[in-house]
Write an enzyme that holds these catalytic residues in place. Structure first.
Site, PDB file in Angstrom:
ATOM      1  N   TYR A 158       0.866  -1.194   0.000  1.00 41.67           N
ATOM      2  CA  TYR A 158       0.000   0.000   0.000  1.00 41.67           C
ATOM      3  C   TYR A 158       0.898   1.238   0.000  1.00 41.67           C
ATOM      4  O   TYR A 158       1.491   1.587   1.010  1.00 41.67           O
ATOM      5  CB  TYR A 158      -0.886  -0.042   1.246  1.00 41.67           C
ATOM      6  CG  TYR A 158      -2.004   0.974   1.303  1.00 41.67           C
ATOM      7  CD1 TYR A 158      -2.231   1.902   0.285  1.00 41.67           C
ATOM      8  CD2 TYR A 158      -2.872   1.003   2.385  1.00 41.67           C
ATOM      9  CE1 TYR A 158      -3.268   2.801   0.352  1.00 41.67           C
ATOM     10  CE2 TYR A 158      -3.923   1.907   2.460  1.00 41.67           C
ATOM     11  CZ  TYR A 158      -4.112   2.802   1.448  1.00 41.67           C
ATOM     12  OH  TYR A 158      -5.141   3.704   1.527  1.00 41.67           O
ATOM     13  N   LYS A 169      -1.472  -1.215  -4.147  1.00 34.78           N
ATOM     14  CA  LYS A 169      -2.597  -0.315  -3.867  1.00 34.78           C
ATOM     15  C   LYS A 169      -2.057   1.089  -3.744  1.00 34.78           C
ATOM     16  O   LYS A 169      -1.072   1.326  -3.021  1.00 34.78           O
ATOM     17  CB  LYS A 169      -3.274  -0.749  -2.557  1.00 34.78           C
ATOM     18  CG  LYS A 169      -4.466   0.095  -2.146  1.00 34.78           C
ATOM     19  CD  LYS A 169      -5.186  -0.565  -0.977  1.00 34.78           C
ATOM     20  CE  LYS A 169      -6.492   0.138  -0.667  1.00 34.78           C
ATOM     21  NZ  LYS A 169      -6.371   1.176   0.349  1.00 34.78           N
TER      22      LYS A 169
HETATM   23  O1  LIG Z   1      -7.102   2.193   3.729  1.00 33.39           O
HETATM   24  C1  LIG Z   1      -8.287   2.312   3.429  1.00 33.39           C
HETATM   25  O2  LIG Z   1      -9.221   2.082   4.216  1.00 33.39           O
HETATM   26  C2  LIG Z   1      -8.593   2.709   2.061  1.00 33.39           C
HETATM   27  O3  LIG Z   1      -7.827   3.350   1.438  1.00 33.39           O
HETATM   28  C3  LIG Z   1      -9.786   2.197   1.441  1.00 33.39           C
HETATM   29  C4  LIG Z   1     -10.923   3.132   1.281  1.00 33.39           C
HETATM   30  O4  LIG Z   1     -12.008   2.296   0.945  1.00 33.39           O
HETATM   31  C5  LIG Z   1     -10.758   4.218   0.215  1.00 33.39           C
HETATM   32  O5  LIG Z   1     -10.421   3.662  -0.984  1.00 33.39           O
HETATM   33  C6  LIG Z   1     -12.057   5.009   0.135  1.00 33.39           C
HETATM   34  O6  LIG Z   1     -12.246   5.868   1.028  1.00 33.39           O
HETATM   35  O7  LIG Z   1     -12.862   4.771  -0.764  1.00 33.39           O
END
Ligand SMILES: O=C([O-])C(=O)C[C@H](O)[C@@H](O)C(=O)[O-]
Length: 301
Positions: free
Chosen positions: A140, A166
């Site tokens: 990530y 990611k």
């Molecule tokens: O670390 C995380 O929770 C994210 O980055 C995932 C989230 O779902 C993000 O993509 C969003 O806010 O839509």
């Protein structure tokens, strides 16, 4: 699931990160969490991520990540569960062990803690975590842990179980470099806060799936948007952006940490019991919850 299986599974559809449920005293509320995960599992997500960013990974202990992962696995039926791990190398490895023992189908490696680090250090850190587990690992890129395309390529060569990338930087040039260099060696996931606001642009550079935080409380709307993006149906995307995502982002931006708090408030407003966010985050104020309630009603209309 084997690393290859989870790699193709996450590329096959929309992803989401369930919020972690707490009681009023901030202890884990696994009963409520299981019920929420079971409900979410009925809306066609390709995989769910337990104890990710939206799941307040940064406020959980390694043992708690294991408990949350086990609860998600008990509730998700045949939807795979990918667990968060992160911080420094030793804590990341320890958390990965808890997640693997709890039955996780894969791991999301969140950024290390506090310090900026050189590319060689990020390489050694990610490699050590990958070598410590039999699970597929998704790196990530975000905040103080951003691997460049060269580092991602070295990691992909050295770690057969590195299966995904990611992005949480929003840097299209960097992501394009990674997708051009790595091709189908990895699966690419968009992970900007409220990624629907970025989805169409990132789809254009090879990031064909993403995680939707709002899926937590408006899963049908999230799936409609995802399908419109995959079909290049701009009219539908525009309509949903204007009706829901643009005003949602204004509310989300009212306070630091609200990208997580607003999701918990949404889950609460649809009648589930996620409880409060743990400090250092803060919950939405009553008037902000009212605005969110109106948005959810419009989304359902
Ligand atoms: O670390 C995380 O929770 C994210 O980055 C995932 C989230 O779902 C993000 O993509 C969003 O806010 O839509």
């Amino acid at each position: 699931m084997s690393p290859d299986e989870i790699k193709s599974r996450i590329g096959s559809g929309l992803l989401s990160f369930p919020v972690t449920h707490f009681n009023d005293d901030f202890s884990l509320n696994l009963k409520s969490y299981r019920e929420h995960v079971a409900w979410l599992s009925g809306f066609g997500a390709a995989a769910l991520f337990a104890a990710g960013g939206t799941g307040e990974f940064f406020s959980l202990s390694p043992e708690e990540v294991g408990k949350v992962t086990r609860a998600a696995k008990e509730a998700s039926g045949d939807v795979p569960i990918i667990a968060g791990c992160g911080y420094g190398t030793e804590l990341a490895k320890e958390t990965a062990r808890h997640a693997e023992a709890a039955g996780a189908d894969g791991l999301l490696l969140l950024p290390h803690y506090l310090m900026e680090a050189p590319q060689e250090g990020i390489y050694r850190h990610v490699k050590a975590v990958c070598e410590s587990t039999g699970l597929g690992v998704i790196i990530y890129n975000r905040a103080n842990s951003v691997a460049n395309a060269e580092t991602v390529a070295r990691l992909a060569d050295a770690c057969p179980n590195l299966i995904g990338f990611k992005d949480g930087t929003g840097k299209v040039d960097l992501v394009r470099h990674v997708t051009a260099k790595l091709g189908d060696r990895l699966t690419y996931i968009g992970g900007m806060p409220t990624h629907e606001l970025f989805a169409e642009g990132f789809n254009g550079v090879g990031v064909t799936t993403y995680s939707s935080a709002v899926f937590n409380f408006v899963p049908k709307l999230a799936q409609r948007f995802y399908k419109a993006m995959r079909a290049s149906d701009r009219a539908t995307m525009d309509e949903i952006l204007h009706r829901f995502f643009f005003p949602f982002a204004v509310l989300r931006d009212r306070e630091q940490g609200y990208p997580v708090s607003i999701i918990k408030a949404g889950v609460d407003l649809i009648g589930r019991t996620p409880g409060p966010v743990r400090p250092p985050l803060t919950d939405l104020k009553p008037q902000e919850r009212e605005t969110l309630r109106e948005l959810i009603e419009k989304a359902a209309a």
